[in-house]
Write an enzyme that holds these catalytic residues in place. Structure first.
Site, PDB file in Angstrom:
ATOM      1  N   HIS A  86      23.467  73.021  63.435  1.00  0.00           N
ATOM      2  CA  HIS A  86      23.868  71.542  63.405  1.00  0.00           C
ATOM      3  C   HIS A  86      23.130  70.714  62.481  1.00  0.00           C
ATOM      4  CE1 HIS A  86      26.378  68.378  65.018  1.00  0.00           C
ATOM      5  NE2 HIS A  86      24.922  67.521  65.206  1.00  0.00           N
ATOM      6  N   ASN A 131      24.886  78.785  66.262  1.00  0.00           N
ATOM      7  CA  ASN A 131      25.396  77.765  65.253  1.00  0.00           C
ATOM      8  C   ASN A 131      24.345  76.824  64.693  1.00  0.00           C
ATOM      9  OD1 ASN A 131      27.593  76.015  64.319  1.00  0.00           O
ATOM     10  ND2 ASN A 131      26.940  74.580  65.796  1.00  0.00           N
TER      11      ASN A 131
HETATM   12  C1  GRF Z   1      26.657  72.334  57.507  1.00  0.00           C
HETATM   13  O1  GRF Z   1      26.082  70.954  57.506  1.00  0.00           O
HETATM   14  C2  GRF Z   1      26.189  72.801  59.210  1.00  0.00           C
HETATM   15  O2  GRF Z   1      25.133  72.279  59.800  1.00  0.00           O
HETATM   16  C3  GRF Z   1      27.629  72.267  59.732  1.00  0.00           C
HETATM   17  O3  GRF Z   1      28.463  72.365  58.776  1.00  0.00           O
HETATM   18  C4  GRF Z   1      27.929  72.423  57.396  1.00  0.00           C
HETATM   19  C5  GRF Z   1      28.379  73.542  56.608  1.00  0.00           C
HETATM   20  O4  GRF Z   1      28.226  73.741  55.514  1.00  0.00           O
HETATM   21  N1  GRF Z   1      27.540  72.899  60.838  1.00  0.00           N
HETATM   22  P1  GRF Z   1      28.424  74.739  54.588  1.00  0.00           P
HETATM   23  O5  GRF Z   1      29.955  75.236  54.712  1.00  0.00           O
HETATM   24  O6  GRF Z   1      27.765  76.077  55.095  1.00  0.00           O
HETATM   25  O7  GRF Z   1      28.058  74.591  53.148  1.00  0.00           O
END
Ligand code: GRF
Length: 216
Positions: free
Chosen positions: A112, A110
């Protein structure tokens, strides 16, 4: 590792889970297009039928499916059907069922948008993360890539990269800088996990973790 995990030389088969727009998915697709033979995204699944990530997948000719987030058996069957080696969460907002985290132990990642273990956990996503970072007075934020277990944002950390929190930053300006960092960092970490350069050891520690794109 799933029984169908590919031989050492075959590109890893990636299944992406996303709930939103999928800009990280797009960065991953572009990276592996430019670095053929490392890994291929073979499936994109979402808990939301209207997720932009599914449109991006279809536009790229990749299987796109809607999953029920609580149905671990169905999710596992879907990943098995696509012979997924590595599960990549990219803006996926639901907890992963234990049936999946167990079957793909050490093979789920994942990203974050902050430096875990701070500013993570249930409800900490999107704008809220960056607002909390700014309110804390922290001078740095960044992106974290971690292995996923049954808890939100708590699995062993595979990579972190920092950005400065600039005076006058708003959640939006900070979010944009961190997102650009994610787009750079995440595909490289996925590639390293796919090739085994970064791995989760049996004792739960991460071997080969990255700070930015530098090796430890
Ligand atoms: C990102 O900021 C990621 O860190 C978090 O959700 C967001 C997803 O953005 N888990 P995207 O859908 O990839 O544009």
């Amino acid at each position: 590792m799933p029984a169908h995990a590919s031989s050492r030389h075959a590109p890893a088969r990636i299944g992406v889970l996303a709930s939103g727009g999928g800009s990280n998915l797009q960065a991953i697709l572009e990276y592996f297009r430019e670095h053929p033979g490392v890994a291929d995204v073979v499936l994109v699944a979402s808990n939301k039928a209207e997720a932009g990530a599914l449109d991006r997948a279809r536009a790229a000719g990749i299987a796109a499916d809607v999953v029920s987030p609580a149905d671990g058996a169905a999710m596992r069957a879907l990943f098995d059907a696509h012979r997924v080696d590595l599960v990549v969460l990219a803006g996926y907002l639901k907890l992963l069922p234990a049936a999946v985290t167990r079957a793909w132990h050490g093979r789920v990642l994942n990203v974050h948008p902050a430096l875990l273990p701070s500013f993570g956990g249930p409800g900490m996503y999107g704008r809220r993360v960056h607002a909390a970072v700014i309110a804390s007075g922290a001078l740095v934020s960044g992106a974290t890539v971690h292995f996923v277990d049954e808890l939100y944002d708590r699995g062993p950390i595979a990579a972190q990269e920092t950005v400065a929190v600039i005076p006058g930053d708003t959640p939006e300006t900070l979010a944009a800088r961190v997102l650009a960092l994610e787009h750079h960092l995440y595909p490289r970490v996925i590639a390293d996990v796919a090739t085994g350069r970064i791995r989760l050891a049996d004792d739960g520690h991460v071997v080969g973790a990255l700070i930015g794109t530098a090796s430890l």
